[in-house]
Design an enzyme around this catalytic site. Structure first.
Site, PDB file in Angstrom:
ATOM      1  N   GLY A   1       2.017  -8.351   7.382  1.00 30.25           N
ATOM      2  CA  GLY A   1       1.530  -7.012   7.649  1.00 30.25           C
ATOM      3  C   GLY A   1       1.399  -6.702   9.127  1.00 30.25           C
ATOM      4  O   GLY A   1       0.560  -5.889   9.532  1.00 30.25           O
TER       5      GLY A   1
ATOM      6  N   ALA B   1       3.246  -8.897  -2.531  1.00 30.10           N
ATOM      7  CA  ALA B   1       2.167  -7.997  -2.948  1.00 30.10           C
ATOM      8  C   ALA B   1       0.931  -8.809  -3.323  1.00 30.10           C
ATOM      9  O   ALA B   1       0.479  -8.798  -4.467  1.00 30.10           O
ATOM     10  CB  ALA B   1       2.626  -7.136  -4.113  1.00 30.10           C
ATOM     11  N   GLY B   2       0.387  -9.522  -2.369  1.00 30.82           N
ATOM     12  CA  GLY B   2      -0.731 -10.399  -2.653  1.00 30.82           C
ATOM     13  C   GLY B   2      -0.248 -11.703  -3.264  1.00 30.82           C
ATOM     14  O   GLY B   2       0.950 -11.966  -3.373  1.00 30.82           O
TER      15      GLY B   2
ATOM     16  N   HIS C   1       4.237 -19.258  -0.035  1.00 31.43           N
ATOM     17  CA  HIS C   1       5.132 -18.106  -0.012  1.00 31.43           C
ATOM     18  C   HIS C   1       4.871 -17.194   1.192  1.00 31.43           C
ATOM     19  O   HIS C   1       5.811 -16.746   1.848  1.00 31.43           O
ATOM     20  CB  HIS C   1       5.008 -17.290  -1.298  1.00 31.43           C
ATOM     21  CG  HIS C   1       5.143 -18.113  -2.537  1.00 31.43           C
ATOM     22  ND1 HIS C   1       6.324 -18.736  -2.881  1.00 31.43           N
ATOM     23  CD2 HIS C   1       4.242 -18.437  -3.497  1.00 31.43           C
ATOM     24  CE1 HIS C   1       6.144 -19.400  -4.015  1.00 31.43           C
ATOM     25  NE2 HIS C   1       4.897 -19.247  -4.403  1.00 31.43           N
TER      26      HIS C   1
ATOM     27  N   ASP D   1      -6.118 -13.611  -1.169  1.00 31.96           N
ATOM     28  CA  ASP D   1      -5.447 -12.320  -1.340  1.00 31.96           C
ATOM     29  C   ASP D   1      -4.947 -12.190  -2.788  1.00 31.96           C
ATOM     30  O   ASP D   1      -3.879 -11.655  -3.062  1.00 31.96           O
ATOM     31  CB  ASP D   1      -4.285 -12.147  -0.360  1.00 31.96           C
ATOM     32  CG  ASP D   1      -3.845 -10.685  -0.216  1.00 31.96           C
ATOM     33  OD1 ASP D   1      -4.564  -9.788  -0.700  1.00 31.96           O
ATOM     34  OD2 ASP D   1      -2.758 -10.443   0.355  1.00 31.96           O
TER      35      ASP D   1
ATOM     36  N   HIS E   1      -4.806 -11.656   6.867  1.00 31.82           N
ATOM     37  CA  HIS E   1      -3.598 -12.441   6.552  1.00 31.82           C
ATOM     38  C   HIS E   1      -2.590 -12.470   7.709  1.00 31.82           C
ATOM     39  O   HIS E   1      -1.573 -11.812   7.707  1.00 31.82           O
ATOM     40  CB  HIS E   1      -2.949 -12.004   5.249  1.00 31.82           C
ATOM     41  CG  HIS E   1      -2.774 -10.548   5.002  1.00 31.82           C
ATOM     42  ND1 HIS E   1      -2.154  -9.684   5.896  1.00 31.82           N
ATOM     43  CD2 HIS E   1      -3.110  -9.795   3.918  1.00 31.82           C
ATOM     44  CE1 HIS E   1      -2.113  -8.477   5.383  1.00 31.82           C
ATOM     45  NE2 HIS E   1      -2.695  -8.507   4.189  1.00 31.82           N
TER      46      HIS E   1
ATOM     47  N   HIS F   1       0.823  -1.197   0.000  1.00 31.76           N
ATOM     48  CA  HIS F   1       0.000   0.000   0.000  1.00 31.76           C
ATOM     49  C   HIS F   1       0.871   1.267   0.000  1.00 31.76           C
ATOM     50  O   HIS F   1       1.857   1.349   0.736  1.00 31.76           O
ATOM     51  CB  HIS F   1      -0.924   0.003   1.216  1.00 31.76           C
ATOM     52  CG  HIS F   1      -1.897  -1.132   1.222  1.00 31.76           C
ATOM     53  ND1 HIS F   1      -3.221  -0.994   0.886  1.00 31.76           N
ATOM     54  CD2 HIS F   1      -1.714  -2.452   1.518  1.00 31.76           C
ATOM     55  CE1 HIS F   1      -3.826  -2.169   0.968  1.00 31.76           C
ATOM     56  NE2 HIS F   1      -2.929  -3.070   1.358  1.00 31.76           N
TER      57      HIS F   1
END
Length: 388
Positions: free
Chosen positions: A215, A303-304, A245, A268, A211, A136
């Site tokens: 984060g 990134a997702g 991952h 995600d 998740h 983000h």
């Protein structure tokens, strides 16, 4: 028309039926059982194990389309990709953007919730901790205000189902209270919160962790933080991205052992899902996908993912996790969190996924409607994702 569906095994939210059957009227399950079954005009035999359709609480897009910015038609295409992989209820996640862009995205996607294409909308940002921002954009992150909360709720008009926020931000606890009162599930995520701050968020009404492990600060024996609260507070369900991952398999085992009955599988999935390697954008940040792994272009963060939940299901089944436990994590818990009927429950939609006899892959979901029977060949499973 009434249809009967038979399979060697059917696992529902409440039963594990061998030589099982489903009785379907007008697309809804009217009865389940094993052995001798009612006589109907139409009987469909399915190879493998029938399980409820998957419910994904967290997906940003697919086929090059990002729910935060794509058109309604492109959002339908992305949702169809997930459905073809067995996700029968999809929450579209809108990543951090300028406030007006987020309002526009909620307004644009709201009709897709009304017509059933999407199960709801999820705001992941902009109320996130800069230190735990992931993909983000830091310049777009800020603390919530009542006016902004009201703007998002008004634009969504009942379609907003999940909001992820960092509970340590100014105004966050009041925001949690406001959102929960509006029927929104609040998730703790992208946070630098202390354990005490995380507990206050749960006391205010947060019921989900976005998740888990990603984060947020790692678990420390003197500073347990949000991970410590997540693993010990039974009021919380815990999203996990099981793509090989985001989490080491041992971390998944920790969740299963420390928080039994609270794991929820999410994808995600970002816009590159269903595409080959290449360059993409999410939340305003440049993303590079190589070997099916999405990372910020500078390599600083994942990134997702590029999976659907069916891939996570396959990983857990291959690792020997019992089918009933996987069903609960992929369908039962997220459906109940959203207040939706669990597929294959009596009175619920007859949306299902078929797991092959080897337990490693899932087939696309095929609703059994009142107007036609679905041939067994339509349910035979194939490997759906090119990514690992």
């Amino acid at each position: 028309m009434t249809a009967l569906v038979r399979a060697p095994r059917i696992v529902t939210a409440d039963a594990d039926l061998h030589d099982g059957w489903l009785l379907v009227d007008d697309g809804l399950v009217s009865a389940t059982g094993s052995g001798a079954a009612p006589t109907t005009e139409t009987t469909t035999s399915v190879e493998g194990t029938i399980v409820p359709g998957i419910v994904d609480l967290h997906a940003h897009g697919a086929l090059g389309h990002d729910f935060a910015s794509c058109s309604a038609d492109d959002a339908r295409a992305a949702a169809a990709h997930h459905r073809s992989r067995g996700t029968t209820a999809l929450i579209a996640s809108i990543a951090t953007g300028p406030v007006q862009d987020t309002v526009d995205a909620l307004d644009r996607l709201r009709p897709l919730v009304a017509d059933g294409t999407l199960a709801g909308l999820h705001l992941e940002g902009p109320w996130l901790a800069p230190a735990r921002r992931g993909a983000h954009r830091p310049d777009l992150l800020h603390h919530p205000t009542p006016a902004e909360v009201d703007a998002y709720l008004a634009a969504a008009d009942g379609a907003l189902r999940v909001v992820t926020l960092a509970p340590e931000l100014p105004g966050a606890l009041d925001t949690i209270t406001r959102l929960v009162a509006a029927g929104v599930v609040v998730a703790i995520g992208h946070t630098d919160a202390t354990a005490d701050q995380a507990r206050r968020a749960v006391d205010a009404g947060a019921t989900l962790v976005t998740h888990l492990f990603n984060g947020m600060p790692p678990l420390h024996h003197r500073a347990p933080g949000p991970v410590g609260v997540a693993l010990t507070d039974e009021r919380l369900l815990l999203e996990c991205i099981v793509d090989g991952h985001h989490l080491d398999p041992t971390a998944v085992d920790v969740v299963r052992a420390a928080a039994p009955g609270r794991l929820v599988l999410v994808s995600d999935a970002m816009s590159a899902t269903g595409c080959g390697d290449g360059d993409h954008t999410i939340a305003g940040s440049a993303v590079s996908v190589r070997g099916g792994v999405a990372r910020l272009a500078d390599g600083s963060s994942l990134a997702g993912s590029t999976i659907t939940v069916a891939d996570a299901v396959r990983r857990l089944l291959t690792a020997g996790v019992p089918v009933a436990e996987v069903v609960a994590a992929a369908a039962v818990r997220p459906a109940r969190l959203l207040g939706r009927p669990v597929p294959l429950s009596v009175g619920a939609p007859a949306d299902f996924v078929v797991v092959d006899h080897d337990g490693r892959t899932t087939a696309p979901t095929v609703p059994i409607g009142a107007a036609r029977a679905v041939p067994a060949s339509a349910h035979r499973s194939t490997s759906q994702e090119a990514t690992p």
